[in-house]
Each structure stands twice: as C-alpha cells, then as structure tokens.
Motif scaffolding. Sequence first.
Motif, short mmCIF file in Angstrom:
data_model
loop_
_atom_site.label_atom_id
_atom_site.label_comp_id
_atom_site.label_asym_id
_atom_site.label_seq_id
_atom_site.Cartn_x
_atom_site.Cartn_y
_atom_site.Cartn_z
N ARG A 30 17.16 70.69 51.65
CA ARG A 30 18.29 69.65 52.23
C ARG A 30 18.45 68.71 51.01
NH1 ARG A 30 14.66 69.93 56.39
NH2 ARG A 30 14.33 67.59 56.10
N ARG A 31 17.74 68.74 49.71
CA ARG A 31 17.89 67.81 48.60
C ARG A 31 19.35 67.82 48.09
NH1 ARG A 31 12.89 65.93 48.14
NH2 ARG A 31 11.22 67.33 48.99
N ARG A 32 19.97 66.67 48.01
CA ARG A 32 21.05 66.35 47.07
C ARG A 32 21.25 65.41 46.00
NH1 ARG A 32 21.26 70.29 49.93
NH2 ARG A 32 22.49 70.75 51.61
N THR A 33 21.91 65.42 45.00
CA THR A 33 22.11 64.43 43.98
C THR A 33 23.40 63.90 44.19
OG1 THR A 33 21.97 66.25 42.40
CG2 THR A 33 20.54 64.29 41.84
N ARG A 34 23.56 62.63 44.34
CA ARG A 34 24.93 62.05 44.57
C ARG A 34 25.14 61.11 43.25
NH1 ARG A 34 24.43 60.66 50.87
NH2 ARG A 34 24.62 62.60 51.41
N THR A 35 26.52 61.44 42.87
CA THR A 35 26.70 60.48 41.70
C THR A 35 28.25 59.69 42.06
OG1 THR A 35 28.03 62.30 40.73
CG2 THR A 35 25.95 61.81 39.92
N ILE A 36 28.08 58.39 41.98
CA ILE A 36 29.12 57.59 42.37
C ILE A 36 29.64 56.61 41.18
CG2 ILE A 36 30.02 55.82 44.12
CD1 ILE A 36 27.29 56.22 45.40
N GLN A 37 30.85 56.72 40.81
CA GLN A 37 31.53 55.77 40.00
C GLN A 37 32.06 54.48 40.47
OE1 GLN A 37 34.82 56.83 37.26
NE2 GLN A 37 33.86 56.14 35.52
N PHE A 38 31.59 53.59 39.99
CA PHE A 38 32.34 52.16 40.43
C PHE A 38 32.82 51.56 39.34
CE2 PHE A 38 28.41 52.81 43.21
CZ PHE A 38 28.87 52.37 44.54
N GLU A 39 33.90 50.74 39.89
CA GLU A 39 34.51 49.82 38.89
C GLU A 39 34.53 48.31 39.52
OE1 GLU A 39 38.80 50.25 38.46
OE2 GLU A 39 39.19 50.07 40.55
N VAL A 40 34.38 47.43 38.70
CA VAL A 40 34.45 46.12 38.85
C VAL A 40 35.54 45.42 38.00
CG1 VAL A 40 33.37 43.86 38.37
CG2 VAL A 40 31.82 46.01 39.09
N LEU A 41 36.56 44.96 38.72
CA LEU A 41 37.58 44.29 38.18
C LEU A 41 37.61 42.59 38.03
CD1 LEU A 41 40.56 46.50 39.94
CD2 LEU A 41 39.45 46.70 37.50
N TYR A 42 38.02 42.14 37.06
CA TYR A 42 38.22 40.76 37.05
C TYR A 42 39.44 40.38 36.76
CZ TYR A 42 37.58 35.84 35.66
OH TYR A 42 37.85 34.61 35.81
N PHE A 43 39.97 39.35 37.53
CA PHE A 43 41.41 39.20 37.53
C PHE A 43 41.38 37.96 36.77
CE2 PHE A 43 41.34 42.00 40.93
CZ PHE A 43 42.20 42.98 40.75
N LEU A 44 42.05 37.61 35.68
CA LEU A 44 42.25 36.68 34.72
C LEU A 44 43.50 35.52 35.49
CD1 LEU A 44 41.40 38.84 32.72
CD2 LEU A 44 41.49 37.01 31.43
N GLN A 45 43.38 34.23 35.24
CA GLN A 45 44.19 33.45 35.36
C GLN A 45 44.93 33.15 33.96
OE1 GLN A 45 43.13 30.01 37.31
NE2 GLN A 45 44.97 29.64 38.58
N SER A 46 46.10 32.74 33.91
CA SER A 46 46.72 32.40 32.46
C SER A 46 45.86 31.46 31.84
CB SER A 46 48.12 32.07 32.60
OG SER A 46 48.19 31.09 33.54
#
Length: 147
Positions: free
Chosen positions: A53-69
Amino acid sequence: SGVTLANFLSAIARKLTGIWPDRLVYTGEIPQNADEQFFVGIIESGQGKHLDRRRTRTIQFEVLYFLQSKDTMAFQSWAEAMYDNFDTLTVREDDEKTRVVHLTGQKAQPDDNACVYQFLFDVGFHAVLAPEEGPTMENLEQSEVYT
C-alpha cells in the motif's frame, strides 16, 4: 500518512507570513485587489505505486506575489528570500506531530508585465494507504465442502 494538501498549503502560508508578516496569503481563490499579497496554489500532483500500500506522491506548488505599481520589492531580493527559505518545509500532520519535507525543483520567474512574481517548487513524500476494510473473523461466511 496524515499529511493532506491543506496541511501543505497552511505550512507554506505560515512560512510566508513568517518572512513577510505584513502581507496576506491567500489559498484557493485570488481576490480582486491582491496587490502586495501572496497566493499559494497547486499546479499538479501525481502518485507512484510501490510495494503493497506504499505510494510516493509529488505535488508542484506555486507561490505568486502580486506587485503594486509603487512596490519596492525587487525581483532579485524576493527570489533570493524564496530560495533561502523554501529548501525545506515543516508540515503539521496532527496536533503533536510535524514532518520536515525537502523541496526540489525550485524556480523563480517574473511574468512579462512584471506585476506578478512566481515561485515554483515540488514536494515529494511517501504515503501508506489505509488498509481496505476487510471482513472480520466473526462475520466470515463458513462454507463447508463435503467430498
């Protein structure tokens, strides 16, 4: 394994607010005026099958940073801070148990209009699926064979 996607999202959010306490971190949906705030999302996830029942999981995350002018946070220093801090992640499994996961595939890039900075990374971890509920000895059907 008690680690869920929600556990990862909150660990990432905790780390971001630890570095930039005055910024908000959103998960799930990006609000209308997200200037100078963060958004954490999942790009993709996969699972590999191993013994039993063993599994390997991979997850790709993103972090977005929104700039102000008028935002003074330069891409280079932002990227540097992200690389420095997103090498490992301490994820809470339950009230008393945490797990440190090593992150891979880190990548930082500004978008073309330079109004969003994006940071990507992968998480890989091992999980053991819960055993399927099988019949217990009491309610196994007895079948006798006469020869």
